[in-house]
Motif scaffolding. Sequence first.
Motif, PDB file in Angstrom:
ATOM      1  N   GLU A  76      50.356   0.135  12.306  1.00  0.00           N
ATOM      2  CA  GLU A  76      49.229  -0.478  12.995  1.00  0.00           C
ATOM      3  C   GLU A  76      49.698  -1.659  13.832  1.00  0.00           C
ATOM      4  O   GLU A  76      49.385  -2.812  13.554  1.00  0.00           O
ATOM      5  CB  GLU A  76      48.166  -0.906  11.981  1.00  0.00           C
ATOM      6  N   VAL A  77      50.469  -1.369  14.865  1.00  0.00           N
ATOM      7  CA  VAL A  77      50.926  -2.421  15.765  1.00  0.00           C
ATOM      8  C   VAL A  77      49.750  -2.843  16.631  1.00  0.00           C
ATOM      9  O   VAL A  77      49.071  -2.001  17.223  1.00  0.00           O
ATOM     10  CB  VAL A  77      52.086  -1.917  16.646  1.00  0.00           C
ATOM     11  N   PRO A  78      49.452  -4.140  16.715  1.00  0.00           N
ATOM     12  CA  PRO A  78      48.308  -4.581  17.522  1.00  0.00           C
ATOM     13  C   PRO A  78      48.491  -4.207  18.976  1.00  0.00           C
ATOM     14  O   PRO A  78      49.587  -4.267  19.528  1.00  0.00           O
ATOM     15  CB  PRO A  78      48.297  -6.104  17.322  1.00  0.00           C
ATOM     16  N   ARG A  79      47.411  -3.848  19.624  1.00  0.00           N
ATOM     17  CA  ARG A  79      47.458  -3.412  21.015  1.00  0.00           C
ATOM     18  C   ARG A  79      47.041  -4.512  21.981  1.00  0.00           C
ATOM     19  O   ARG A  79      47.261  -4.380  23.189  1.00  0.00           O
ATOM     20  CB  ARG A  79      46.552  -2.193  21.204  1.00  0.00           C
ATOM     21  N   TYR A  80      46.452  -5.577  21.445  1.00  0.00           N
ATOM     22  CA  TYR A  80      45.933  -6.620  22.320  1.00  0.00           C
ATOM     23  C   TYR A  80      46.273  -7.999  21.765  1.00  0.00           C
ATOM     24  O   TYR A  80      46.358  -8.184  20.549  1.00  0.00           O
ATOM     25  CB  TYR A  80      44.416  -6.479  22.483  1.00  0.00           C
ATOM     26  N   ALA A  81      46.447  -8.943  22.678  1.00  0.00           N
ATOM     27  CA  ALA A  81      46.635 -10.348  22.319  1.00  0.00           C
ATOM     28  C   ALA A  81      45.603 -11.161  23.091  1.00  0.00           C
ATOM     29  O   ALA A  81      45.474 -11.018  24.311  1.00  0.00           O
ATOM     30  CB  ALA A  81      48.045 -10.819  22.663  1.00  0.00           C
TER      31      ALA A  81
END
Length: 234
Positions: A76-81
């Motif tokens: 579950e690598v984050p897609r947004y910062a």
Amino acid sequence: MAKIKPQALLQQSKKKKGPSQISASTIVLYGVVVILLVFFGLASYRHWIQRVIQKTREGLPIRKKLGAYDGSKKSEVPRYAIFNTSKGMITVELYKDGAPDVVNEFIDACHNGQFKGMQFHHVIKNFVIHGGDSKINGVTEDWTSKGRHYNQLDTSVKHDAFMMGTSKGKHGKEGFELVITTAPIPDLNEKLNVFGRVIRGEDVVQEIEEVDTDEHYRPKSSIGIIDVKLELKV
């Protein structure tokens, strides 16, 4: 045939009808059995309650907000910062497929708190805004010293406006530099690894771009990042 006397008959009748006596040892034995049954019943109940609580706790992450990133699963690598800056919010889509190593470095830097209080120490109109350690000029060193006319650059280029990148190479003690383009840049590939794109808050980037700077492109007023939040979806 001998006759039985009335008194003898009365005594025999009392022996037949009288209650049988229970010994003290039998009473003690029954008491011990009852105590053991109660003890094992309570123990079983407590064990069942603990299992229910454990199962409930294990199920809590499922009920978390779907968009929040907690780092519990490597997949579950984050897609947004989402950058909370002194001028407003900037949402960046991370290129986890195109630049996985850089994105991983960026995520580690977020977890280490490297971006809290980071300042945008170079702001070049129609070119880039640059954040990081102000003592390290990094990717903007030669750009600012040469005084190029960035608004005259060829726009048939490799990088569009509102792209986010960082200087090439590992980012150890020097920290993680951030560069956001405010115009198409033709030669940025030489020094920059692009790992994201601004999808919300372009107006905030433009507001930062418009601040007053000195002759070395340093903002006259402090502009920085308050914190960064990682999300799976926005």
